[in-house]
Design an enzyme around this catalytic site. Structure first.
Site, PDB file in Angstrom:
ATOM      1  N   ASP A  93       0.323 -25.555 -61.461  1.00  0.00           N
ATOM      2  CA  ASP A  93       0.064 -24.118 -61.523  1.00  0.00           C
ATOM      3  C   ASP A  93       1.370 -23.326 -61.689  1.00  0.00           C
ATOM      4  OD1 ASP A  93      -2.067 -22.358 -61.591  1.00  0.00           O
ATOM      5  OD2 ASP A  93      -2.377 -22.246 -59.427  1.00  0.00           O
ATOM      6  N   ASN A 152       4.216 -16.926 -57.219  1.00  0.00           N
ATOM      7  CA  ASN A 152       5.231 -17.899 -56.807  1.00  0.00           C
ATOM      8  C   ASN A 152       4.770 -18.853 -55.698  1.00  0.00           C
ATOM      9  OD1 ASN A 152       5.227 -15.745 -55.053  1.00  0.00           O
ATOM     10  ND2 ASN A 152       7.446 -15.732 -54.765  1.00  0.00           N
ATOM     11  N   PRO A 230       6.666  -1.950 -58.375  1.00  0.00           N
ATOM     12  CA  PRO A 230       5.836  -1.068 -59.223  1.00  0.00           C
ATOM     13  C   PRO A 230       4.336  -1.281 -58.983  1.00  0.00           C
ATOM     14  CG  PRO A 230       7.600  -2.039 -60.514  1.00  0.00           C
ATOM     15  CD  PRO A 230       7.654  -2.697 -59.174  1.00  0.00           C
ATOM     16  N   GLU A 249       3.597  -6.704 -49.343  1.00  0.00           N
ATOM     17  CA  GLU A 249       4.724  -7.642 -49.359  1.00  0.00           C
ATOM     18  C   GLU A 249       5.321  -7.576 -50.751  1.00  0.00           C
ATOM     19  OE1 GLU A 249       6.033  -9.171 -46.983  1.00  0.00           O
ATOM     20  OE2 GLU A 249       4.518  -9.222 -45.416  1.00  0.00           O
ATOM     21  N   CYS A 283      10.741 -14.020 -53.137  1.00  0.00           N
ATOM     22  CA  CYS A 283      10.938 -12.582 -52.912  1.00  0.00           C
ATOM     23  C   CYS A 283      12.090 -12.281 -51.971  1.00  0.00           C
ATOM     24  CB  CYS A 283       9.651 -11.987 -52.356  1.00  0.00           C
ATOM     25  SG  CYS A 283       9.072 -12.893 -50.917  1.00  0.00           S
ATOM     26  N   LYS A 450      11.886  -0.396 -46.113  1.00  0.00           N
ATOM     27  CA  LYS A 450      12.173   0.414 -47.311  1.00  0.00           C
ATOM     28  C   LYS A 450      11.150   0.068 -48.413  1.00  0.00           C
ATOM     29  CE  LYS A 450      16.886  -0.096 -47.277  1.00  0.00           C
ATOM     30  NZ  LYS A 450      18.288   0.264 -47.502  1.00  0.00           N
ATOM     31  N   GLU A 457       3.358 -10.060 -42.183  1.00  0.00           N
ATOM     32  CA  GLU A 457       2.487 -11.225 -42.237  1.00  0.00           C
ATOM     33  C   GLU A 457       2.984 -12.232 -41.198  1.00  0.00           C
ATOM     34  OE1 GLU A 457       2.313 -12.097 -46.633  1.00  0.00           O
ATOM     35  OE2 GLU A 457       0.268 -11.381 -46.305  1.00  0.00           O
TER      36      GLU A 457
HETATM   37  P1  NAD Z   1       3.059  -8.318 -59.893  1.00  0.00           P
HETATM   38  O1  NAD Z   1       3.346  -7.098 -59.116  1.00  0.00           O
HETATM   39  O2  NAD Z   1       3.207  -8.283 -61.357  1.00  0.00           O
HETATM   40  O3  NAD Z   1       1.562  -8.813 -59.617  1.00  0.00           O
HETATM   41  C1  NAD Z   1       1.109  -9.090 -58.310  1.00  0.00           C
HETATM   42  C2  NAD Z   1      -0.407  -9.088 -58.304  1.00  0.00           C
HETATM   43  O4  NAD Z   1      -0.887  -7.759 -58.455  1.00  0.00           O
HETATM   44  C3  NAD Z   1      -1.056  -9.898 -59.427  1.00  0.00           C
HETATM   45  O5  NAD Z   1      -2.163 -10.590 -58.903  1.00  0.00           O
HETATM   46  C4  NAD Z   1      -1.496  -8.818 -60.389  1.00  0.00           C
HETATM   47  O6  NAD Z   1      -2.603  -9.192 -61.192  1.00  0.00           O
HETATM   48  C5  NAD Z   1      -1.884  -7.716 -59.437  1.00  0.00           C
HETATM   49  N1  NAD Z   1      -1.892  -6.363 -60.004  1.00  0.00           N
HETATM   50  C6  NAD Z   1      -1.125  -5.867 -60.996  1.00  0.00           C
HETATM   51  N2  NAD Z   1      -1.411  -4.560 -61.203  1.00  0.00           N
HETATM   52  C7  NAD Z   1      -2.378  -4.226 -60.311  1.00  0.00           C
HETATM   53  C8  NAD Z   1      -3.095  -3.023 -60.026  1.00  0.00           C
HETATM   54  N3  NAD Z   1      -2.858  -1.889 -60.691  1.00  0.00           N
HETATM   55  N4  NAD Z   1      -4.015  -3.045 -59.046  1.00  0.00           N
HETATM   56  C9  NAD Z   1      -4.242  -4.177 -58.342  1.00  0.00           C
HETATM   57  N5  NAD Z   1      -3.609  -5.340 -58.580  1.00  0.00           N
HETATM   58  C10 NAD Z   1      -2.673  -5.371 -59.548  1.00  0.00           C
HETATM   59  O7  NAD Z   1       3.985  -9.442 -59.220  1.00  0.00           O
HETATM   60  P2  NAD Z   1       4.238 -10.934 -59.714  1.00  0.00           P
HETATM   61  O8  NAD Z   1       5.044 -10.857 -60.969  1.00  0.00           O
HETATM   62  O9  NAD Z   1       2.967 -11.696 -59.698  1.00  0.00           O
HETATM   63  O10 NAD Z   1       5.136 -11.489 -58.530  1.00  0.00           O
HETATM   64  C11 NAD Z   1       6.493 -11.258 -58.433  1.00  0.00           C
HETATM   65  C12 NAD Z   1       6.796 -10.136 -57.478  1.00  0.00           C
HETATM   66  O11 NAD Z   1       6.203 -10.357 -56.214  1.00  0.00           O
HETATM   67  C13 NAD Z   1       8.276  -9.990 -57.197  1.00  0.00           C
HETATM   68  O12 NAD Z   1       8.655  -8.643 -57.176  1.00  0.00           O
HETATM   69  C14 NAD Z   1       8.434 -10.589 -55.818  1.00  0.00           C
HETATM   70  O13 NAD Z   1       9.548 -10.139 -55.111  1.00  0.00           O
HETATM   71  C15 NAD Z   1       7.158 -10.201 -55.181  1.00  0.00           C
HETATM   72  N6  NAD Z   1       6.840 -11.087 -54.065  1.00  0.00           N
HETATM   73  C16 NAD Z   1       6.921 -10.616 -52.791  1.00  0.00           C
HETATM   74  C17 NAD Z   1       6.674 -11.455 -51.721  1.00  0.00           C
HETATM   75  C18 NAD Z   1       6.763 -10.965 -50.297  1.00  0.00           C
HETATM   76  O14 NAD Z   1       6.230 -11.604 -49.426  1.00  0.00           O
HETATM   77  N7  NAD Z   1       7.402  -9.856 -50.024  1.00  0.00           N
HETATM   78  C19 NAD Z   1       6.326 -12.781 -51.950  1.00  0.00           C
HETATM   79  C20 NAD Z   1       6.242 -13.239 -53.266  1.00  0.00           C
HETATM   80  C21 NAD Z   1       6.497 -12.378 -54.309  1.00  0.00           C
END
Ligand code: NAD
Length: 483
Positions: A93, A152, A230, A249, A283, A450, A457
């Protein structure tokens, strides 16, 4: 290939297919080949999942915590028994090496199920005496929760959200990232095998539009997102209009400070774990590595030598320690940042190139002489790109470390005990490390400050984010009124 999920969605206790939604190809990052295909959830699938979650919730909440917990713990046991199979699937995956997935994904997910399964029976309210009268509180579930995952850690993210939610008596509809749709289906399958009633945990596939539909639905009480800032802004805003609970998160650009007195090998280990694990797609990574002048040369020398020892190759081979990035798009984003780093004058110490092989492989990349103002020191790259920045003393480095809109994690390597704790207190970040980096045990709260997030979690703290308190006032005597 390992046993694959047998349909796109998991709704009301069973796999569910509806080919009416657009196709989502599942690409194996190590080869670029399509290995599976799922369909985005149609409105009917979204509705069926929410209806199932809504219908199942009262009976699930009415079970005792011991009964709910037993099911979660049974699921944890099944996950551990199938760790190999689940790790192989996780590697297909995400492209992460089996060497990692076999110790960090299904195992971490099982830890969450076991921990919150154990906690379910301990959840209580309190009794507050008011003279002869009294108040008692009931800790109640929120209702239907929506979980939305990043790509991830697809198994871990599903369980970090589902385990506390279900322990508290909520039900969940989970939408995995469209980039890694397979693993959450296996989580649903295993929970069901462990005895979870139909409808308590559902999985629907789709892009952001499906996530947005879930959040907008009146049946939903809470949204927990793991994703970028975003997306977090959009999801938070959508949840706000319904005054829904949220856990966010989000991303980071975390600092890792290495003082002259640090053990150089440990500091290099911390920097490797905080930049190159999962090909840098973590992240909480400490991607701004501040290195004090006296240790800089030794640090960069040892780092270069140890990066040479990375075994880059087929991620299913247990000897491989560094795999591809999750997608071509993510690799292109990282390559764009590498070009920007060079343009803006950072010194490329090693890496910087795509590997000449199939799949989305990028070399582990280190820039030195990075200035705080450079793009690679300010923006989250989410790839194997480390920025090394110089510093002279503590008074100078701490404000620089905190000068970011993010606040997910931060780390310090030093042998000076009081300095370590002073700096941990001064860090503006939710998760801090002293002489280690990127540990995330289920027992400890994990989350950001921030722009990096809202809520926590794992740990007992997660219970607060998946339950609400009801106060019940009890009068024992007569009741007076002014008229
Ligand atoms: P992403 O923000 O592109 O997507 C995350 C999820 O949100 C996906 O399932 C996507 O389909 C969904 N999504 C997108 N737009 C949406 C909307 N308008 N409404 C509802 N859902 C929506 O992130 P990604 O590229 O999948 O993952 C990478 C990011 O995640 C990085 O910024 C990373 O730092 C962050 N991350 C944070 C943590 C944490 O625990 N803080 C852990 C892992 C990843």
């Amino acid at each position: 290939m390992t046993t694959q999920p047998t349909a796109s969605h998991f709704v009301n206790g069973a796999y569910h297919e509806n080919a009416g939604g657009s196709a989502i190809p599942v690409i194996y990052p190590a080869t670029g080949e399509e290995i599976a295909r799922v369909h985005s959830a149609t409105d009917a699938v979204v509705d069926a999942a929410l209806a199932a979650a809504r219908a199942a919730q009262p009976a699930w909440a009415a079970m005792t915590g011991t009964e709910r917990g037993r099911i979660l713990r049974r699921a944890a046991d099944i996950m551990r028994e199938r760790n190999h199979e689940l790790s192989v699937l996780e590697t297909f995956d995400t492209g992460k090496p089996y060497q990692e997935t076999s110790v960090a994904d299904a195992t971490s997910a099982a830890d969450a199920l076991e921990y919150f399964g154990g906690m379910a029976a301990t959840l209580t309210g309190e009794h507050i005496q008011l003279g002869h009268d009294w108040v008692y509180t009931r800790r109640e579930p929120l209702g239907v929760c929506v979980g939305i995952g990043a790509w991830n850690y697809p198994t871990q993210i599903a369980c970090w959200k589902a385990a506390p939610a279900l322990a508290c008596g909520n039900t969940m509809v989970f939408k995995p990232s469209e980039t890694t749709p397979l693993c959450a289906l296996k989580v649903a399958e295993i929970l069901t095998e462990a005895g979870l009633p139909a409808g308590v945990f559902n999985v629907v596939q789709g892009l952001g539009d499906v996530g947005a539909k879930l959040i907008a639905d009146d049946r939903v009480a809470k949204v927990s997102l793991t994703g970028s800032v975003p997306t977090g802004r959009k999801v938070y805003a959508a949840a706000a209009s319904g005054i829904k609970n949220v856990t966010m998160e989000l991303g980071g650009k975390s600092p890792l400070i290495i003082f002259d007195d640090a053990n150089v090998e440990n500091a290099v280990s911390g920097a490797i774990l905080g930049n190159f694990y999962s090909s840098g797609q973590v992240c909480s990574n400490g991607t701004r590595v501040f290195v004090q002048g006296g240790i800089k040369e030794a640090f960069l020398d040892r780092l270069s030598v140890r990066l040479e020892a990375a075994v880059i190759g087929d991620p299913q081979d247990p000897k491989t320690s560094f795999g591809p990035m999750v997608s071509e798009r993510q690799m292109e984003i990282a390559l764009g940042y590498i070009a920007k780093g060079q343009e803006e004058g950072a010194r490329l110490v090693c890496g910087g190139k795509r590997l000449n092989r199939n799949g989305f492989y990028l070399q582990p990349t280190v820039f030195a002489d990075v200035a705080d103002t450079m793009t690679i020191a300010r923006e989250e790259i989410f790839g194997p790109v480390m920025a090394v920045l110089d510093f002279d003393d503590e008074a100078e480095v701490v404000p620089r470390a905190n000068a970011t809109e993010f606040g997910l994690a931060a780390g310090v390597f030093t042998r000076d005990l009081t300095r370590a704790h002073r700096i941990a207190a001064a860090f503006e970040a939710g998760t801090c490390y002293i002489n280690t980096y990127n540990d995330a045990p289920v027992e400890a709260p994990f989350g950001g400050s921030k722009l990096s997030g809202v809520g926590r979690e794992n740990s007992k703290a997660a219970i607060e984010h998946y339950s609400q308190l009801k106060s019940v006032y009890v009068r024992m005597g007569d009741l007076e009124a002014p008229f």
